[in-house]
Write an enzyme that holds these catalytic residues in place. Sequence first.
Site: not given
Ligand code: C5P
Length: 402
Positions: A214, A312, A329
Amino acid sequence: MTSTLTGRHLVLALSGGIAGYKTAELVRLLTQAGASVQVMMTEAACQFITPVTMQALSGRPVILDQWDASAPNNMHHINASREADAMLVAPASADMIAKLALGRADDIVSLTALARPLERCPLIVAPAMNRELWAHPATQRNVGQLRADGAQVWGPAAGSQACGEVGDGRMLEAADLAERLEAWFTPQRLAGVRVLITAGPTFEPIDPVRGITNRSSGKMGFAIAQAAQRAGADVTLVAGPVALATPAGVRRIDVQSAQEMLAAVLPLAPEHRVFIATAAVADWRPATIAEHKIKKDGSGAAPALAFAENPDILATVAALPGAPYCVGFAAESEKLLEHAQAKRLRKGIPLIVANLGPATFGRDDNALLLIDADGARELPRAPKTDLARHLIDELAQRLHRA
Ligand code: C5P
Protein backbone atom coordinates in the site's frame (compact mmCIF):
# COMPACT_ATOMS: atom_id res chain seq x y z
CA MET A 1 8.46 23.37 10.43
CA THR A 2 9.32 24.15 14.02
CA SER A 3 11.95 22.42 16.09
CA THR A 4 13.11 22.64 19.68
CA LEU A 5 15.97 24.75 18.30
CA THR A 6 13.58 27.44 17.07
CA GLY A 7 14.25 30.63 18.98
CA ARG A 8 17.37 29.27 20.71
CA HIS A 9 20.54 31.29 20.69
CA LEU A 10 23.86 29.46 20.49
CA VAL A 11 27.48 30.48 20.71
CA LEU A 12 29.34 28.33 18.21
CA ALA A 13 33.08 28.56 18.77
CA LEU A 14 35.73 27.19 16.43
CA SER A 15 39.28 26.36 17.42
CA GLY A 16 41.88 25.14 14.94
CA GLY A 17 41.06 22.02 12.95
CA ILE A 18 40.27 20.71 9.48
CA ALA A 19 36.79 19.83 10.77
CA GLY A 20 35.92 23.56 10.62
CA TYR A 21 34.26 22.83 7.26
CA LYS A 22 31.73 20.65 9.08
CA THR A 23 30.97 23.54 11.41
CA ALA A 24 30.06 25.68 8.38
CA GLU A 25 27.44 23.08 7.50
CA LEU A 26 26.32 22.96 11.13
CA VAL A 27 25.64 26.73 11.17
CA ARG A 28 23.40 26.23 8.18
CA LEU A 29 21.47 23.39 9.80
CA LEU A 30 21.02 25.34 13.03
CA THR A 31 19.81 28.51 11.35
CA GLN A 32 17.47 26.49 9.13
CA ALA A 33 16.02 24.98 12.32
CA GLY A 34 15.30 28.49 13.57
CA ALA A 35 18.22 29.01 15.96
CA SER A 36 20.36 32.15 15.96
CA VAL A 37 24.08 31.50 16.01
CA GLN A 38 26.92 33.74 17.19
CA VAL A 39 30.16 32.40 15.75
CA MET A 40 33.53 32.89 17.47
CA MET A 41 36.84 31.82 16.00
CA THR A 42 40.35 31.56 17.36
CA GLU A 43 43.30 32.66 15.27
CA ALA A 44 44.07 29.01 14.54
CA ALA A 45 40.48 28.39 13.36
CA CYS A 46 40.91 31.16 10.76
CA GLN A 47 43.77 29.15 9.20
CA PHE A 48 41.23 26.48 8.22
CA ILE A 49 38.07 28.36 7.27
CA THR A 50 37.40 32.06 6.84
CA PRO A 51 35.27 34.30 9.03
CA VAL A 52 33.70 35.51 5.76
CA THR A 53 32.13 32.10 5.25
CA MET A 54 30.95 31.88 8.84
CA GLN A 55 29.52 35.41 8.81
CA ALA A 56 27.62 34.74 5.59
CA LEU A 57 26.14 31.52 6.97
CA SER A 58 25.26 32.86 10.42
CA GLY A 59 24.19 36.33 9.28
CA ARG A 60 26.24 37.94 12.06
CA PRO A 61 29.76 39.32 12.27
CA VAL A 62 32.13 36.71 13.70
CA ILE A 63 33.86 37.56 17.00
CA LEU A 64 37.57 37.01 16.48
CA ASP A 65 39.37 38.31 19.53
CA GLN A 66 38.87 39.66 23.01
CA TRP A 67 40.14 43.12 22.01
CA ASP A 68 37.47 43.60 19.30
CA ALA A 69 36.03 47.02 20.26
CA SER A 70 32.82 46.75 18.22
CA ALA A 71 30.71 45.91 21.28
CA PRO A 72 29.66 49.17 22.97
CA ASN A 73 30.80 47.86 26.36
CA ASN A 74 33.88 46.22 24.80
CA MET A 75 32.98 42.92 26.45
CA HIS A 76 32.05 40.35 23.81
CA HIS A 77 32.87 37.50 26.18
CA ILE A 78 30.27 38.71 28.71
CA ASN A 79 27.57 39.69 26.23
CA ALA A 80 27.80 36.51 24.15
CA SER A 81 27.78 34.13 27.11
CA ARG A 82 24.83 35.92 28.78
CA GLU A 83 22.66 35.75 25.66
CA ALA A 84 23.36 32.10 24.78
CA ASP A 85 21.30 29.02 25.65
CA ALA A 86 24.43 26.91 25.12
CA MET A 87 28.03 27.25 23.97
CA LEU A 88 29.34 24.63 21.56
CA VAL A 89 33.05 24.44 20.79
CA ALA A 90 33.38 22.64 17.44
CA PRO A 91 35.99 21.79 16.41
CA ALA A 92 37.57 21.57 19.86
CA SER A 93 41.31 21.08 19.34
CA ALA A 94 43.57 19.32 21.84
CA ASP A 95 45.02 22.72 22.75
CA MET A 96 41.58 24.27 23.29
CA ILE A 97 40.48 21.34 25.46
CA ALA A 98 43.66 21.77 27.53
CA LYS A 99 42.90 25.47 27.99
CA LEU A 100 39.28 24.85 28.92
CA ALA A 101 40.34 22.20 31.44
CA LEU A 102 42.83 24.57 33.02
CA GLY A 103 40.55 27.60 33.01
CA ARG A 104 42.89 29.63 30.82
CA ALA A 105 41.36 32.70 29.15
CA ASP A 106 43.84 34.16 26.69
CA ASP A 107 41.69 33.91 23.54
CA ILE A 108 38.07 34.82 22.87
CA VAL A 109 36.81 31.21 22.95
CA SER A 110 38.38 30.08 26.22
CA LEU A 111 37.63 33.49 27.77
CA THR A 112 33.94 33.25 26.86
CA ALA A 113 33.74 29.64 28.11
CA LEU A 114 35.23 30.70 31.44
CA ALA A 115 32.95 33.75 31.71
CA ARG A 116 29.77 31.69 31.18
CA PRO A 117 27.11 31.53 33.88
CA LEU A 118 27.50 27.78 34.56
CA GLU A 119 23.89 27.11 35.43
CA ARG A 120 22.41 28.94 32.43
CA CYS A 121 24.79 28.28 29.57
CA PRO A 122 26.04 24.68 29.28
CA LEU A 123 29.36 24.03 27.56
CA ILE A 124 29.47 21.35 24.88
CA VAL A 125 32.71 20.38 23.16
CA ALA A 126 33.09 18.37 19.95
CA PRO A 127 36.72 17.19 19.85
CA ALA A 128 38.51 16.99 16.50
CA MET A 129 42.13 15.90 16.26
CA ASN A 130 44.55 13.25 15.11
CA ARG A 131 44.10 9.94 16.92
CA GLU A 132 47.45 10.20 18.73
CA LEU A 133 46.59 13.63 20.10
CA TRP A 134 43.25 12.26 21.26
CA ALA A 135 44.75 9.13 22.86
CA HIS A 136 47.50 11.04 24.66
CA PRO A 137 47.17 10.79 28.45
CA ALA A 138 47.30 14.58 28.71
CA THR A 139 44.28 14.99 26.41
CA GLN A 140 42.38 12.19 28.14
CA ARG A 141 43.14 13.80 31.50
CA ASN A 142 41.90 17.15 30.24
CA VAL A 143 38.72 15.64 28.78
CA GLY A 144 38.08 13.93 32.12
CA GLN A 145 38.51 17.26 33.89
CA LEU A 146 36.11 18.98 31.48
CA ARG A 147 33.47 16.34 32.15
CA ALA A 148 34.03 16.66 35.89
CA ASP A 149 33.50 20.41 35.52
CA GLY A 150 30.10 19.75 33.95
CA ALA A 151 30.87 20.01 30.23
CA GLN A 152 29.33 17.71 27.65
CA VAL A 153 31.83 15.96 25.38
CA TRP A 154 30.20 14.82 22.14
CA GLY A 155 32.34 12.44 20.10
CA PRO A 156 34.86 12.09 18.67
CA ALA A 157 33.96 9.43 16.12
CA ALA A 158 36.34 6.82 14.77
CA GLY A 159 37.28 6.53 11.11
CA SER A 160 39.65 7.79 8.46
CA GLN A 161 41.29 11.08 9.36
CA ALA A 162 42.40 14.00 7.21
CA CYS A 163 46.03 13.09 8.02
CA GLY A 164 45.55 9.69 6.39
CA GLU A 165 45.52 7.72 9.63
CA VAL A 166 42.54 5.78 10.94
CA GLY A 167 41.26 5.96 14.50
CA ASP A 168 39.39 8.01 17.11
CA GLY A 169 39.43 11.77 16.66
CA ARG A 170 37.04 12.68 13.84
CA MET A 171 34.60 15.41 14.77
CA LEU A 172 30.97 14.26 14.65
CA GLU A 173 29.17 15.14 11.41
CA ALA A 174 27.16 18.37 11.28
CA ALA A 175 23.84 16.51 11.11
CA ASP A 176 24.81 14.42 14.12
CA LEU A 177 25.71 17.50 16.17
CA ALA A 178 22.49 19.25 15.12
CA GLU A 179 20.47 16.18 16.12
CA ARG A 180 22.19 16.03 19.53
CA LEU A 181 21.44 19.72 20.09
CA GLU A 182 17.83 19.08 19.13
CA ALA A 183 17.64 16.29 21.75
CA TRP A 184 19.54 18.42 24.28
CA PHE A 185 16.81 21.05 24.21
CA THR A 186 13.94 18.54 24.19
CA PRO A 187 12.32 18.02 27.62
CA GLN A 188 13.19 14.44 28.63
CA ARG A 189 9.59 13.39 29.20
CA LEU A 190 10.22 9.77 28.20
CA ALA A 191 13.62 9.38 29.85
CA GLY A 192 14.54 5.71 29.91
CA VAL A 193 11.08 4.55 28.68
CA ARG A 194 11.29 1.66 26.21
CA VAL A 195 9.09 2.33 23.16
CA LEU A 196 8.35 -0.15 20.36
CA ILE A 197 6.98 1.25 17.10
CA THR A 198 5.79 -0.29 13.83
CA ALA A 199 5.91 1.84 10.69
CA GLY A 200 5.40 1.78 6.95
CA PRO A 201 3.43 -0.61 4.75
CA THR A 202 3.80 -4.37 4.60
CA PHE A 203 4.60 -6.26 1.41
CA GLU A 204 2.72 -9.50 0.86
CA PRO A 205 4.40 -11.62 -1.80
CA ILE A 206 2.43 -13.31 -4.61
CA ASP A 207 5.45 -14.90 -6.26
CA PRO A 208 9.21 -14.17 -6.18
CA VAL A 209 8.82 -10.91 -8.10
CA ARG A 210 5.34 -9.60 -7.29
CA GLY A 211 3.39 -8.66 -4.24
CA ILE A 212 0.67 -6.55 -2.69
CA THR A 213 1.46 -3.44 -0.71
CA ASN A 214 0.00 0.00 0.00
CA ARG A 215 1.04 3.64 -0.22
CA SER A 216 2.04 4.24 3.39
CA SER A 217 5.36 6.11 3.37
CA GLY A 218 6.31 5.39 6.99
CA LYS A 219 6.91 9.12 7.60
CA MET A 220 4.58 9.39 10.61
CA GLY A 221 6.03 6.34 12.35
CA PHE A 222 9.60 7.45 11.71
CA ALA A 223 8.81 10.96 12.98
CA ILE A 224 7.33 9.45 16.15
CA ALA A 225 10.42 7.27 16.60
CA GLN A 226 12.63 10.34 16.30
CA ALA A 227 10.49 12.44 18.66
CA ALA A 228 10.43 9.65 21.26
CA GLN A 229 14.18 9.19 21.00
CA ARG A 230 14.78 12.93 21.41
CA ALA A 231 12.53 12.88 24.49
CA GLY A 232 14.88 10.33 26.06
CA ALA A 233 13.11 7.07 25.15
CA ASP A 234 14.89 3.88 24.18
CA VAL A 235 13.27 3.22 20.79
CA THR A 236 12.92 0.10 18.66
CA LEU A 237 11.40 0.64 15.23
CA VAL A 238 10.04 -2.29 13.22
CA ALA A 239 9.76 -1.02 9.66
CA GLY A 240 8.10 -2.39 6.56
CA PRO A 241 9.70 -1.60 3.18
CA VAL A 242 10.27 2.19 3.15
CA ALA A 243 12.98 4.45 1.75
CA LEU A 244 13.60 6.46 4.92
CA ALA A 245 16.76 7.03 6.93
CA THR A 246 16.80 5.58 10.45
CA PRO A 247 16.49 8.40 13.03
CA ALA A 248 19.70 8.81 15.05
CA GLY A 249 19.92 6.55 18.07
CA VAL A 250 16.93 4.39 17.07
CA ARG A 251 17.25 0.58 16.78
CA ARG A 252 15.65 -0.53 13.53
CA ILE A 253 14.45 -3.95 12.41
CA ASP A 254 13.40 -4.27 8.75
CA VAL A 255 10.61 -6.64 7.79
CA GLN A 256 8.49 -7.26 4.69
CA SER A 257 5.20 -9.04 5.43
CA ALA A 258 2.64 -8.74 8.24
CA GLN A 259 3.63 -12.17 9.51
CA GLU A 260 7.29 -11.10 9.67
CA MET A 261 6.25 -7.90 11.45
CA LEU A 262 4.31 -9.89 14.04
CA ALA A 263 7.24 -12.29 14.49
CA ALA A 264 9.55 -9.32 15.12
CA VAL A 265 7.15 -7.51 17.45
CA LEU A 266 5.87 -10.35 19.65
CA PRO A 267 9.08 -11.29 21.50
CA LEU A 268 9.96 -7.59 21.95
CA ALA A 269 6.58 -6.33 23.18
CA PRO A 270 6.83 -7.58 26.79
CA GLU A 271 10.16 -5.75 27.23
CA HIS A 272 8.61 -2.42 26.21
CA ARG A 273 6.52 0.01 28.21
CA VAL A 274 4.82 1.47 25.13
CA PHE A 275 3.76 0.02 21.77
CA ILE A 276 2.82 2.45 18.99
CA ALA A 277 1.37 0.78 15.89
CA THR A 278 1.62 3.22 12.98
CA ALA A 279 2.22 0.56 10.33
CA ALA A 280 -0.35 0.19 7.56
CA VAL A 281 -0.48 -3.58 7.84
CA ALA A 282 -2.10 -5.37 4.91
CA ASP A 283 -5.40 -6.91 5.98
CA TRP A 284 -4.96 -9.88 3.66
CA ARG A 285 -2.11 -11.76 2.04
CA PRO A 286 -2.13 -14.18 -0.89
CA ALA A 287 -3.01 -17.54 0.64
CA THR A 288 -0.10 -19.22 -1.12
CA ILE A 289 3.15 -17.83 -2.50
CA ALA A 290 4.06 -19.27 -5.90
CA GLU A 291 7.57 -20.71 -5.87
CA HIS A 292 8.29 -19.35 -9.34
CA LYS A 293 7.07 -16.32 -11.25
CA ILE A 294 3.51 -16.87 -12.43
CA LYS A 295 3.62 -16.84 -16.23
CA LYS A 296 1.00 -15.91 -18.78
CA ASP A 297 -0.18 -19.15 -20.41
CA GLY A 298 -1.45 -17.51 -23.60
CA SER A 299 -5.09 -18.37 -22.89
CA GLY A 300 -5.95 -14.83 -21.85
CA ALA A 301 -7.13 -16.08 -18.43
CA ALA A 302 -5.85 -14.16 -15.37
CA PRO A 303 -4.67 -16.23 -12.41
CA ALA A 304 -7.14 -16.46 -9.53
CA LEU A 305 -5.69 -15.30 -6.25
CA ALA A 306 -7.03 -16.62 -2.95
CA PHE A 307 -6.42 -14.54 0.17
CA ALA A 308 -5.88 -15.27 3.85
CA GLU A 309 -6.41 -12.78 6.66
CA ASN A 310 -3.32 -11.35 8.31
CA PRO A 311 -2.87 -11.36 12.08
CA ASP A 312 -3.84 -8.13 13.82
CA ILE A 313 -0.50 -7.19 15.37
CA LEU A 314 -1.85 -4.42 17.57
CA ALA A 315 -4.77 -6.44 18.94
CA THR A 316 -2.44 -9.40 19.56
CA VAL A 317 0.00 -7.24 21.56
CA ALA A 318 -2.83 -5.51 23.45
CA ALA A 319 -4.16 -8.92 24.54
CA LEU A 320 -0.80 -10.09 25.97
CA PRO A 321 -0.62 -10.47 29.74
CA GLY A 322 1.20 -7.37 31.06
CA ALA A 323 0.78 -5.69 27.66
CA PRO A 324 2.63 -2.41 27.03
CA TYR A 325 0.59 0.82 26.86
CA CYS A 326 -0.77 0.48 23.31
CA VAL A 327 -1.35 3.32 20.85
CA GLY A 328 -3.10 2.55 17.56
CA PHE A 329 -3.67 4.54 14.41
CA ALA A 330 -6.87 4.62 12.42
CA ALA A 331 -6.95 5.86 8.84
CA GLU A 332 -10.55 6.56 7.98
CA SER A 333 -12.31 8.21 5.07
CA GLU A 334 -15.36 9.47 7.00
CA LYS A 335 -16.96 9.58 10.50
CA LEU A 336 -13.49 9.80 12.02
CA LEU A 337 -14.47 9.94 15.67
CA GLU A 338 -17.15 7.28 15.54
CA HIS A 339 -15.13 4.72 13.57
CA ALA A 340 -11.92 5.31 15.49
CA GLN A 341 -13.58 5.08 18.90
CA ALA A 342 -15.17 1.78 17.86
CA LYS A 343 -11.79 0.54 16.66
CA ARG A 344 -10.14 1.54 19.93
CA LEU A 345 -12.62 -0.52 21.91
CA ARG A 346 -12.47 -3.46 19.48
CA LYS A 347 -8.69 -3.63 19.73
CA GLY A 348 -8.70 -3.15 23.50
CA ILE A 349 -6.26 -0.21 23.55
CA PRO A 350 -6.22 2.95 25.70
CA LEU A 351 -5.38 5.45 22.93
CA ILE A 352 -6.07 5.66 19.20
CA VAL A 353 -4.90 8.34 16.80
CA ALA A 354 -7.32 8.95 13.97
CA ASN A 355 -6.57 10.61 10.65
CA LEU A 356 -8.13 10.87 7.23
CA GLY A 357 -6.37 8.27 5.07
CA PRO A 358 -6.29 10.12 1.74
CA ALA A 359 -5.06 13.29 3.50
CA THR A 360 -2.01 11.65 5.04
CA PHE A 361 -0.46 8.91 2.88
CA GLY A 362 2.90 10.05 1.52
CA ARG A 363 2.45 13.64 2.71
CA ASP A 364 4.76 15.55 5.02
CA ASP A 365 1.89 17.03 7.00
CA ASN A 366 -1.25 15.66 8.59
CA ALA A 367 -3.97 16.42 11.14
CA LEU A 368 -4.69 14.07 14.05
CA LEU A 369 -7.51 13.30 16.43
CA LEU A 370 -6.41 11.66 19.70
CA ILE A 371 -9.13 9.50 21.17
CA ASP A 372 -9.11 7.80 24.56
CA ALA A 373 -11.66 6.86 27.22
CA ASP A 374 -11.99 10.54 28.22
CA GLY A 375 -12.85 11.85 24.76
CA ALA A 376 -11.11 13.39 21.76
CA ARG A 377 -8.40 16.00 21.31
CA GLU A 378 -7.51 17.52 17.95
CA LEU A 379 -3.96 18.21 16.79
CA PRO A 380 -4.51 20.57 13.84
CA ARG A 381 -2.75 20.19 10.49
CA ALA A 382 1.01 20.55 10.88
CA PRO A 383 4.21 18.88 9.69
CA LYS A 384 4.36 15.23 10.81
CA THR A 385 7.53 16.02 12.80
CA ASP A 386 5.62 18.61 14.86
CA LEU A 387 2.63 16.31 15.34
CA ALA A 388 5.00 13.56 16.47
CA ARG A 389 6.40 15.85 19.14
CA HIS A 390 2.94 16.79 20.40
CA LEU A 391 1.86 13.16 20.37
CA ILE A 392 4.88 12.21 22.50
CA ASP A 393 3.96 14.96 24.98
CA GLU A 394 0.38 13.66 25.14
CA LEU A 395 1.64 10.13 25.57
CA ALA A 396 4.02 11.16 28.37
CA GLN A 397 1.14 12.82 30.23
CA ARG A 398 -0.97 9.65 29.97
CA LEU A 399 1.89 7.41 31.13
CA HIS A 400 2.43 9.72 34.04
CA ARG A 401 -1.23 9.40 35.03
CA ALA A 402 -1.38 5.62 34.41
O1 C5P B 1 -8.01 -2.35 11.74
P1 C5P B 1 -7.15 -1.27 11.19
O2 C5P B 1 -6.16 -1.76 10.17
O3 C5P B 1 -7.88 -0.07 10.68
O4 C5P B 1 -6.31 -0.77 12.47
C1 C5P B 1 -5.29 0.17 12.37
C2 C5P B 1 -4.38 0.01 13.54
O5 C5P B 1 -4.09 -1.34 13.84
C3 C5P B 1 -3.03 0.63 13.28
O6 C5P B 1 -2.49 1.05 14.51
C4 C5P B 1 -2.25 -0.53 12.69
O7 C5P B 1 -0.86 -0.36 12.81
C5 C5P B 1 -2.77 -1.68 13.50
N1 C5P B 1 -2.84 -2.96 12.75
C6 C5P B 1 -2.01 -3.99 13.10
N2 C5P B 1 -2.11 -5.19 12.44
C7 C5P B 1 -3.01 -5.36 11.47
C8 C5P B 1 -3.86 -4.32 11.10
C9 C5P B 1 -3.73 -3.11 11.76
O8 C5P B 1 -1.17 -3.83 13.99
N3 C5P B 1 -3.09 -6.52 10.84
